[in-house]
Design an enzyme around this catalytic site. Sequence first.
Site, PDB file in Angstrom:
ATOM      1  N   LYS A 140     -12.822   0.166   0.969  1.00 22.47           N
ATOM      2  CA  LYS A 140     -13.861   0.273   1.994  1.00 22.47           C
ATOM      3  C   LYS A 140     -14.604   1.597   1.820  1.00 22.47           C
ATOM      4  CE  LYS A 140     -11.675  -2.444   5.655  1.00 22.47           C
ATOM      5  NZ  LYS A 140     -12.720  -3.480   5.792  1.00 22.47           N
ATOM      6  N   ARG A 143      -6.557 -12.807   6.003  1.00 22.87           N
ATOM      7  CA  ARG A 143      -6.372 -14.253   5.834  1.00 22.87           C
ATOM      8  C   ARG A 143      -5.210 -14.544   4.893  1.00 22.87           C
ATOM      9  NH1 ARG A 143     -12.472 -14.757   3.813  1.00 22.87           N
ATOM     10  NH2 ARG A 143     -12.570 -13.038   5.291  1.00 22.87           N
TER      11      ARG A 143
HETATM   12  N1  BES Z   1      -9.954  -5.684   8.802  1.00 27.72           N
HETATM   13  C1  BES Z   1     -11.160  -6.147   8.257  1.00 27.72           C
HETATM   14  C2  BES Z   1     -12.109  -6.723   9.298  1.00 27.72           C
HETATM   15  C3  BES Z   1     -12.613  -5.734  10.321  1.00 27.72           C
HETATM   16  C4  BES Z   1     -13.840  -5.142  10.147  1.00 27.72           C
HETATM   17  C5  BES Z   1     -11.889  -5.453  11.440  1.00 27.72           C
HETATM   18  C6  BES Z   1     -14.311  -4.258  11.075  1.00 27.72           C
HETATM   19  C7  BES Z   1     -12.369  -4.574  12.373  1.00 27.72           C
HETATM   20  C8  BES Z   1     -13.574  -3.987  12.192  1.00 27.72           C
HETATM   21  C9  BES Z   1     -10.899  -7.257   7.232  1.00 27.72           C
HETATM   22  O1  BES Z   1      -9.703  -7.170   6.565  1.00 27.72           O
HETATM   23  C10 BES Z   1     -11.996  -7.182   6.228  1.00 27.72           C
HETATM   24  O2  BES Z   1     -12.075  -6.179   5.585  1.00 27.72           O
HETATM   25  N2  BES Z   1     -12.792  -8.217   6.135  1.00 27.72           N
HETATM   26  C11 BES Z   1     -13.882  -8.251   5.242  1.00 27.72           C
HETATM   27  C12 BES Z   1     -13.914  -9.605   4.586  1.00 27.72           C
HETATM   28  C13 BES Z   1     -14.898  -9.714   3.471  1.00 27.72           C
HETATM   29  C14 BES Z   1     -14.420  -8.893   2.281  1.00 27.72           C
HETATM   30  C15 BES Z   1     -15.059 -11.153   3.088  1.00 27.72           C
HETATM   31  C16 BES Z   1     -15.157  -8.028   6.048  1.00 27.72           C
HETATM   32  O3  BES Z   1     -15.268  -8.570   7.141  1.00 27.72           O
HETATM   33  O4  BES Z   1     -16.011  -7.282   5.592  1.00 27.72           O
HETATM   34 ZN    ZN Z   2      -9.820  -5.904   4.853  1.00 26.16          ZN
END
Ligand code: BES
Ligand code: ZN
Length: 493
Positions: A299, A373
């Site tokens: 991230k 997921r």
């Molecule tokens: N934990 C994150 C989702 C999230 C984002 C929670 C912001 C709380 C605040 C999750 O694991 C994630 O990173 N999801 C990605 C998925 C994508 C790579 C398809 C996302 O939502 O960007």
């Molecule tokens: Zn994630």
Amino acid sequence: MAADRTTMGGLGFSCERELMNFDLLAAAPSSISTGLLVVFASDRSSGKDKAAKPEMSLLSSDDLVRKAAAQVLASGEFTAKPNETLLLHAPTGLKAERMLIIGIGKSATATVHDLRKAAGTAARFAKPRGIRAFCVVAPLGFAPEMTARAISEGVIIGDFESDTYRTDRTNQSIESVSVVVPESDLSAAASGLREGAVIGESQNFARALVNEPANRMTPAILAQRAAEMCEEVGLRCDVYGIQKLRELKMGAFLGVAQGSDEPPALIVMTYEPSDAPAEPVLGLVGKGITFDSGGLSLKPADSMEKMKYDMAGGAAMIGAMRAIALLKPKVRVISVICAAENMPSGKAQKPGDVQFSMTGKSIEVLNTDAEGRLVLADGLAYAKQLGATHLIDAATLTGAVMVALGGVNAGAFCNNEDAWQHFEAALRESGEKFWRLPLDEEYRDMLRSPIADIKNVGGRYGGASIAAAFLKEFVGDTPWVHLDIAGTAWLEE
Ligand code: BES
Ligand code: ZN
Ligand code: ZN
């Protein structure tokens, strides 16, 4: 953390970190000696006509209380907007030192949920003023049990503080609250008061877990906190490590965990009352990523720190199990929490890796940041293997749900209309805000992989539904509700 155990005033139950005492009073509010008497008010003017002059209605049948407030209410200075407050010192004709009037909005539309928030406002008002005990006049016009429940729940969640690690923190917790009810409502109010207290404390328990920074909330610590809670309330709790995950062939969960030096934990809590039928068995599954760096699909630095709350779904389910253990519904419940850290390292899974989930389905992991997921795929399958006939999962799953719904509603998905009807009815009772989002087959199509049964990311748009479509593959025909709480699990204010 040492657990303070105190018995709830006269209501006969105790719980961990319990600091607040509740009792019921069947007396005229004007005759009560208290530092603070809290009374609610609403606006009786037509709900439709925005320009209509507010008509203040003080929600107490005590003439002296109404008289004490009459002048200020007639002045027009207070309009009973939700959570609007007005404080009167030495109110004429009352034994109370102060009277706090709190608005709950228009009479025609106000619900117990407005009352719950207003009760929270009472706690937030009292605390900085050094008031540690107060009396709340239960308003007429709502069912007595739900009224008492809203008051205790609201005060407890309003009492919550997040300054755990400030060395200058002072304890301003509310110590005791008396709720004033008509004599005929005493027994209904007693059960509502206890229910609200259990639910409020369980929410605060979950919130405290979520707030912990990742160095103080590893998978092992989350498991320990769950186990301690289970011990307190009489639930069975089993915590498993890598070896068991391997035995269960949880390749999707293990793939996420393998990049971290912190070992994963599979937490299983079981509530099995002797008076419950064999079925249904409710399975509550939670995403317990104690830190989500994104893994090798790292991230960006800004706001990565927020990813300490990526175990909020797990915390919510642990809190729910606590409430269930204390409220003792006649239904069997199993909860499965998949706790792991998602980290980049020389051992981390790599974009493009293929993992086999517990169900045998192969997954092409194209983005290691779509890890929730993956752990849930195995968690949901395991809850089914343990006998769950109905599933609910909670997860901070996608940024996309935040884009769609902001921090107001959480996203909900469901594969079964009957289950949805039940869930929706529970939403109305609890006042929780969820918005149902679609789960069409087309979202599943976006997850086709040329080399495996499914890939873990789809296209750029519709991310919350694509993530839900991924999970759906692992629940089969079992009625299931998926809650994407990424947008609502964290409140900056
Ligand atoms: N934990 C994150 C989702 C999230 C984002 C929670 C912001 C709380 C605040 C999750 O694991 C994630 O990173 N999801 C990605 C998925 C994508 C790579 C398809 C996302 O939502 O960007
Ligand atoms: Zn994630
Ligand atoms: Zn995540």
